[in-house]
Design a protein around this motif. Sequence first.
Motif, PDB file in Angstrom:
ATOM      1  N   ILE A   1     -17.969 -14.974   2.323  1.00 56.49           N
ATOM      2  CA  ILE A   1     -17.248 -14.403   1.389  1.00 56.49           C
ATOM      3  C   ILE A   1     -16.892 -14.869  -0.117  1.00 56.49           C
ATOM      4  O   ILE A   1     -16.916 -14.108  -1.026  1.00 56.49           O
ATOM      5  CB  ILE A   1     -15.380 -14.542   1.981  1.00 56.49           C
ATOM      6  N   ALA A   2     -16.887 -16.042  -0.493  1.00 57.20           N
ATOM      7  CA  ALA A   2     -16.991 -16.746  -1.732  1.00 57.20           C
ATOM      8  C   ALA A   2     -17.911 -16.040  -2.427  1.00 57.20           C
ATOM      9  O   ALA A   2     -17.311 -14.757  -3.865  1.00 57.20           O
ATOM     10  CB  ALA A   2     -16.876 -17.856  -1.457  1.00 57.20           C
TER      11      ALA A   2
ATOM     12  N   ASN B   1     -17.341 -12.643  -3.478  1.00 58.49           N
ATOM     13  CA  ASN B   1     -15.718 -12.207  -4.413  1.00 58.49           C
ATOM     14  C   ASN B   1     -16.216 -12.262  -5.353  1.00 58.49           C
ATOM     15  O   ASN B   1     -16.042 -11.578  -6.523  1.00 58.49           O
ATOM     16  CB  ASN B   1     -15.010 -12.784  -4.615  1.00 58.49           C
ATOM     17  N   VAL B   2     -17.614 -13.385  -5.437  1.00 59.29           N
ATOM     18  CA  VAL B   2     -17.953 -13.768  -7.042  1.00 59.29           C
ATOM     19  C   VAL B   2     -18.963 -12.418  -7.685  1.00 59.29           C
ATOM     20  O   VAL B   2     -19.003 -12.309  -9.400  1.00 59.29           O
ATOM     21  CB  VAL B   2     -18.941 -15.114  -7.090  1.00 59.29           C
TER      22      VAL B   2
ATOM     23  N   LEU C   1     -18.940  -9.491  -6.767  1.00 58.65           N
ATOM     24  CA  LEU C   1     -18.085  -8.226  -7.575  1.00 58.65           C
ATOM     25  C   LEU C   1     -17.683  -8.453  -8.319  1.00 58.65           C
ATOM     26  O   LEU C   1     -17.436  -7.700  -9.089  1.00 58.65           O
ATOM     27  CB  LEU C   1     -16.998  -8.374  -5.917  1.00 58.65           C
ATOM     28  N   ASP C   2     -16.768  -9.244  -9.281  1.00 56.15           N
ATOM     29  CA  ASP C   2     -16.378  -9.554 -10.566  1.00 56.15           C
ATOM     30  C   ASP C   2     -17.313  -9.617 -11.269  1.00 56.15           C
ATOM     31  O   ASP C   2     -17.128  -9.012 -12.596  1.00 56.15           O
ATOM     32  CB  ASP C   2     -15.696 -11.194 -10.319  1.00 56.15           C
TER      33      ASP C   2
ATOM     34  N   GLU D   1     -11.365 -14.680 -14.172  1.00 56.83           N
ATOM     35  CA  GLU D   1     -12.815 -15.303 -13.378  1.00 56.83           C
ATOM     36  C   GLU D   1     -13.222 -16.039 -13.965  1.00 56.83           C
ATOM     37  O   GLU D   1     -13.976 -16.484 -12.136  1.00 56.83           O
ATOM     38  CB  GLU D   1     -13.555 -13.244 -13.351  1.00 56.83           C
TER      39      GLU D   1
ATOM     40  N   HIS E   1     -14.320 -18.834 -11.266  1.00 55.12           N
ATOM     41  CA  HIS E   1     -15.437 -19.512 -10.637  1.00 55.12           C
ATOM     42  C   HIS E   1     -16.444 -20.396 -10.941  1.00 55.12           C
ATOM     43  O   HIS E   1     -17.578 -21.322 -10.219  1.00 55.12           O
ATOM     44  CB  HIS E   1     -16.958 -18.084 -11.137  1.00 55.12           C
TER      45      HIS E   1
END
Lengths: 157, 250
Positions: free
Chosen positions: B37-38, B41-42, B44-45, B131, B135
Motif C-alpha cells: 500500500i505504501a 501511494n508513493v 500515485l503521488d 508529499e 516519502h
Amino acid sequence: MVTVQDAWDLLADVPDPELPTVSVVDLGIARDVHYDGDRLVVTITPTYSGCPAMREIEHDVKARLAERFADVEVRTVLSPPWTTDWITDAGRAKLAGSGIAPPGARMLPLLVQGRPEMCPHCGSTAVEELAGFGSTACKALWRCTTCREPFDYVKAH
Amino acid sequence: MGDHAVDALLRVGDSCLVLAQRLTAWCGHAPALEEDIALANVALDILGQARGLLTRAGEIEGAGRDEDALAYLRDAPDYRNLLLVEQPNGDYGTTMLRQLLFDAWAVELWPALVFSTDPVVAGIAGKAAKEAAYHVRHSASWVVRLGDGTEESHQRMLAALDMLWPYAGEAFLDDEVDVAAAESGLMPLPSSLLPAYRHRVESVLAEATLPVPPDPWWQRGGRQGSHGEHLTYLLAEMQVVHRAHPDATW
C-alpha cells in the motif's frame, strides 16, 4: 436568479468519493464559487498530487449543480496547496463519527505528520501508528492500545 | 522561456514518471501488505507530480503535445529522466535505497521550486514538497531498518549501495540547460542542492551502519537522453497499450 449561496448549499451535499461521510465542502476541496457573466465557476483543488478521485469529483459537482444552474464550469487549481487545516469543524466531527480520526495539528518541520488526538472508537489517547500509508492517499493506519481497535487517520498535511 | 524550459521540466517530470512506473511493479508483490500500500501511494503521488510537469512542458513547447503524447509517444532517447530511477527494482532493500536517493533529492528540489518564476510549476511544487517530505520519512526508515538489521539484510544493503551509488550524483551535474533554466528563474541550479542532499543521505547511511562510499565517476547522460537498456524495456511495457490502440477512449 439562483445565487452563489444556493450553489454552496448544493455542494454541501456532494460527498467525497473516497470519504463519503464528508462533503467536498467539509474537506475544503471546493474552494471558490462565483459568477463569470451567466456562467457559474466552481474552483476545486486536489488533496494530493495523484488523487485519483478528481475527475469523479468534477463530474459529481457538475451533475449536482446542473439541478439548478444551466451553465457550470469546474476549474482545478493547485495553488495554494490543499491542507488538512481546511477541513471544517463539521467535517472533523463527521469523520470522527464514522470511525476515522480527523487530522491533528500540523507540526513543523513538515517531516512530522502529527498524530490523532484520540481513538475514534473509545476516546483513549493511547494510540500508535501501524503504517504510514493507508487505503487512500490522505490516510494512515493507526491503532488504539486501549480498545485494541485499528482505525484510519487523516494525516495532518 | 523556450527549449531549455521544456528540457528542464522533462528532466524532473520524466524522473517522476519512470520511478512511478518502477514502483507500480511492486503492486501485489511487496513483502508486506502495508508496504504494498505504501509503494502504491508513493507511486500515485509521484505520478501526479509527473502529470503536472509533463502537461506544463507540453504547454510551454507549444507543439500540441499533452501529457499522454509526452508519456506514451516518446522513445527512450527523448526521455530526460535520471539514470537512477530506471534501475531495476531488485530486492526490497534495493528499491528502498533507490527511493531514498531519489526522495532526498526531491525533498530539496520541490521547496526550491516553490519559488519558480513559472506560477504553474510553483503550484505543482507547493503540493509536491509536502508529499516528498512524507516519502523520505518512509524510505529513510527502511534503509535504517535494513542496514542496521540482520547480517543478511546488512549484506544486501551493502550490495544495493555498491550498485546504486554511482547513479546518485547525476542529479547535481549542471549543464547548459540547467544554467539557462536557473538564469530564467524556472529552477534552481542542480549543484546548489548537493550540500543538503549529501548531509541527509550521509546521516541516514550512518544511522543504518552503512559506509558512505567514496565519490565514484558519477554515471550520467540520462538527463541528456542517453539511457541504459533498462529504460527501453520499461517504456515498452508502459506504452504498449496506448500505442496499440492510439485512439481508444474509455
